[in-house]
Design an enzyme around this catalytic site. Structure first.
Site, PDB file in Angstrom:
ATOM      1  N   ASP A 276       0.902  -1.155   0.000  1.00  0.00           N
ATOM      2  CA  ASP A 276       0.000   0.000   0.000  1.00  0.00           C
ATOM      3  C   ASP A 276       0.940   1.204   0.000  1.00  0.00           C
ATOM      4  O   ASP A 276       1.773   1.341   0.907  1.00  0.00           O
ATOM      5  CB  ASP A 276      -0.875  -0.053   1.257  1.00  0.00           C
ATOM      6  CG  ASP A 276      -1.875   1.090   1.278  1.00  0.00           C
ATOM      7  OD1 ASP A 276      -1.569   2.150   0.701  1.00  0.00           O
ATOM      8  OD2 ASP A 276      -2.954   0.933   1.874  1.00  0.00           O
TER       9      ASP A 276
ATOM     10  N   LYS B  29       3.933   8.520 -18.068  1.00  0.00           N
ATOM     11  CA  LYS B  29       3.053   9.649 -18.309  1.00  0.00           C
ATOM     12  C   LYS B  29       1.630   9.273 -17.883  1.00  0.00           C
ATOM     13  O   LYS B  29       1.357   8.076 -17.815  1.00  0.00           O
ATOM     14  CB  LYS B  29       3.097  10.050 -19.779  1.00  0.00           C
ATOM     15  CG  LYS B  29       2.543   8.968 -20.714  1.00  0.00           C
ATOM     16  CD  LYS B  29       2.262   9.483 -22.077  1.00  0.00           C
ATOM     17  CE  LYS B  29       0.900  10.065 -22.229  1.00  0.00           C
ATOM     18  NZ  LYS B  29      -0.207   9.086 -22.238  1.00  0.00           N
TER      19      LYS B  29
ATOM     20  N   HIS C  65       3.358  12.680 -26.738  1.00  0.00           N
ATOM     21  CA  HIS C  65       3.748  11.934 -27.937  1.00  0.00           C
ATOM     22  C   HIS C  65       3.882  12.834 -29.176  1.00  0.00           C
ATOM     23  O   HIS C  65       4.889  12.781 -29.885  1.00  0.00           O
ATOM     24  CB  HIS C  65       2.726  10.847 -28.261  1.00  0.00           C
ATOM     25  CG  HIS C  65       2.494   9.867 -27.149  1.00  0.00           C
ATOM     26  ND1 HIS C  65       3.487   9.461 -26.293  1.00  0.00           N
ATOM     27  CD2 HIS C  65       1.379   9.205 -26.749  1.00  0.00           C
ATOM     28  CE1 HIS C  65       2.983   8.585 -25.420  1.00  0.00           C
ATOM     29  NE2 HIS C  65       1.711   8.422 -25.663  1.00  0.00           N
TER      30      HIS C  65
END
Ligand code: BG6
Length: 486
Positions: free
Chosen positions: A91, A145, A237
């Site tokens: 966690d 990303k 991109h």
């Protein structure tokens, strides 16, 4: 500076181990690296995620999720690959879990931490790794990303990561930079003397970059609806592709030499004001339609998309680079989901000859074009004019075709495999540096703010088309047209 590869055993820790990216892309890529002898025998892959799994449960999950995706299914190799896997239930905020992760890593190993989680967790994970003593001078962190939602959030993440990892240990991944054709574009531009003198205004009239997808938002609506196409695709991109087309030749392929040149391009991008945004950008959202013969729902009917969502699934825009090489040359960028075809391509459109003796003949006005296709197949074609056989001097466009598939026999690794191996080897050239990423946000933020201020719904386009009509109009105003022929 590049991290020195060491002989120590390698532990690759993947946070978000049960997530889409991990089982769809990373594990299959690591398997291919394994099959082709690109992972050291001692390399282990440790999944980290919130699931209450043990190693066996993780292996079962990967067996079910990733195995059907493999390009080269091979029983023995796959079993061997699975032996590399381990799992630690973590966690993100729980220190005790990192102590168990520490115990699972081998003493003295080189550690690669791949953060394939929501970016909100990056800060906590880095802090916890550090507190648990898991970071040393050889460690590397890979950041997926989207890195932030805008410039301030990207800066906050970068600051937080920088407290624990030096810049040369930080790999901001943009998988488009790992695609074979994108890397090949550098060679085409810089390794062939014939292009360099023409690679500028006024010999290039315009550049088009399209990344068209046929898929819809799928199961990612929760993420996508908060993000939209500009943040998901253009800010990273498409801008990276633009940089590779537009940058000056670097003095070497060293990471900082390449990234310095890309940064200059990003800094030279024209920042759009309200008038530019209205005139030079188009937002779209798909409605129900037919894609490759199958009826598909509209974006607003997709699971988990809020009613009346105004998120864009399509963007077309005209960018402009303020420097001597590109003065006056428009860069048209376009990306969308649920479009007619899956096609990613870069088109360099050259200027007309200064004087044409063929004026008035059919096709006399068709410019030379270099068409670089990234997907679905990789190809590079140069459209030239030739005489059509028979009487008269009729011109006909023909393609000089660089058939890379048949000319080069070597295996073509997928982008993620190539980039993962770069991380393992400590090669940063095809990863984004902090200042690059922030410069990209500096350009994108005003567009997002302009759209918010305009508060207009995105333009509807039927799934299975090339986007809203306004996208063609954006081009037509400058006498151009998107390449939709081949
Ligand atoms: C990802 C985006 O970065 O790239 C996705 O988040 C998109 O929305 C994907 O589908 C496209 O990648 P590729 O390699 O399939 O063109």
């Amino acid at each position: 500076m590049t991290a020195t590869p060491s002989a120590a055993p390698l532990d690759i820790v993947i946070f978000g181990a049960a997530g889409d990216l991990s089982w769809r892309k990373l594990l299959p890529a690591l398997f291919m690296a394994h099959v082709h002898g690109r992972l050291d025998a001692g390399c282990r892959i440790i999944g980290a995620g919130r699931q209450p799994w043990d190693r066996a449960a993780y292996v079962r999950f990967i067996e079910e999720a990733s195995r059907p995706l493999l390009k080269e299914p091979d029983g023995t190799a796959w079993q061997r690959f699975l032996e590399r896997l381990d799992f630690v239930s973590v966690d993100a905020g729980q220190s005790a879990d990192y102590a168990r992760l520490q115990a699972a890593c081998r003493p003295g190993s080189t550690k690669v931490f791949y953060l394939a989680t929501a970016p909100q967790l990056f800060t906590t994970i880095c802090e916890q790794l550090d507190q648990a003593g898991l970071i040393d001078a050889q460690s590397r962190v890979v950041l997926e990303k989207p890195l932030g939602h805008d410039l301030p959030s990207a800066q906050a993440i970068n600051d937080a990561v920088a407290r624990h990892f030096a810049e040369h240990q930080t790999y901001r991944i943009d998988h488009y930079l790992g695609k074979e054709t994108v890397q090949n574009l550098l060679v085409l531009r810089l390794g062939n003397a014939i292009f360099e003198p023409l690679w500028r205004a006024p010999y290039i009239r315009s550049v088009q970059i399209t990344v068209a997808e046929t898929v819809g938002v799928g199961s990612r609506a929760g993420f996508y609806d908060q993000t939209g196409a500009l943040r998901d695709m253009v800010q990273n991109h498409l801008l990276q592709l633009l940089c590779i087309v537009a940058m000056e030749a670097p003095i070497s392929l060293d990471p900082d030499d390449v990234r310095d040149e890309k940064l200059k391009v990003l800094r030279s991008l024209h920042r759009m004001g309200p008038a530019d945004i209205r005139q030079h950008t188009v937002r779209g959202q798909y409605t129900a339609g037919t894609v490759q013969g199958e009826p598909v729902p509209g974006y607003q009917q997709e699971a988990n998309v809020p009613l009346h969502s105004q998120t864009e699934t399509f963007v077309a825009l005209r960018a402009h680079i303020h420097n001597a090489r590109w003065a006056g040359v428009p860069f048209f960028l376009r990306t969308g989901k649920r479009m007619q075809k899956r096609r990613s391509e870069i088109i360099i459109e050259f200027a007309d000859p200064p004087f044409s003796v063929f004026a008035g003949q059919p096709n006399a006005q068709r410019p030379n074009r270099l068409v670089i296709t990234l997907q679905p197949e990789e190809s590079i074609q140069l459209q030239m004019m030739a005489k059509e056989p028979g009487s008269g001097m009729n011109l006909k466009p023909v393609f000089l075709n660089l058939d890379l598939e048949s000319a080069m026999s070597g295996r073509r690794a997928e982008a993620y495999e190539r980039l993962l191996i770069d991380v393992v080897k400590g090669r940063l050239t095809h990863f984004m540096r902090r200042d690059e990423l922030e410069a990209a946000w500096r350009w994108a933020d005003p567009i997002l703010a302009g759209w918010a201020q305009m508060n207009e719904p995105p333009r509807a386009y039927a799934a299975g088309t090339w986007g809203p009509a306004a996208s063609s109009a954006l081009m037509a105003r400058e006498g151009g047209a998107w390449n939709e022929e081949i």
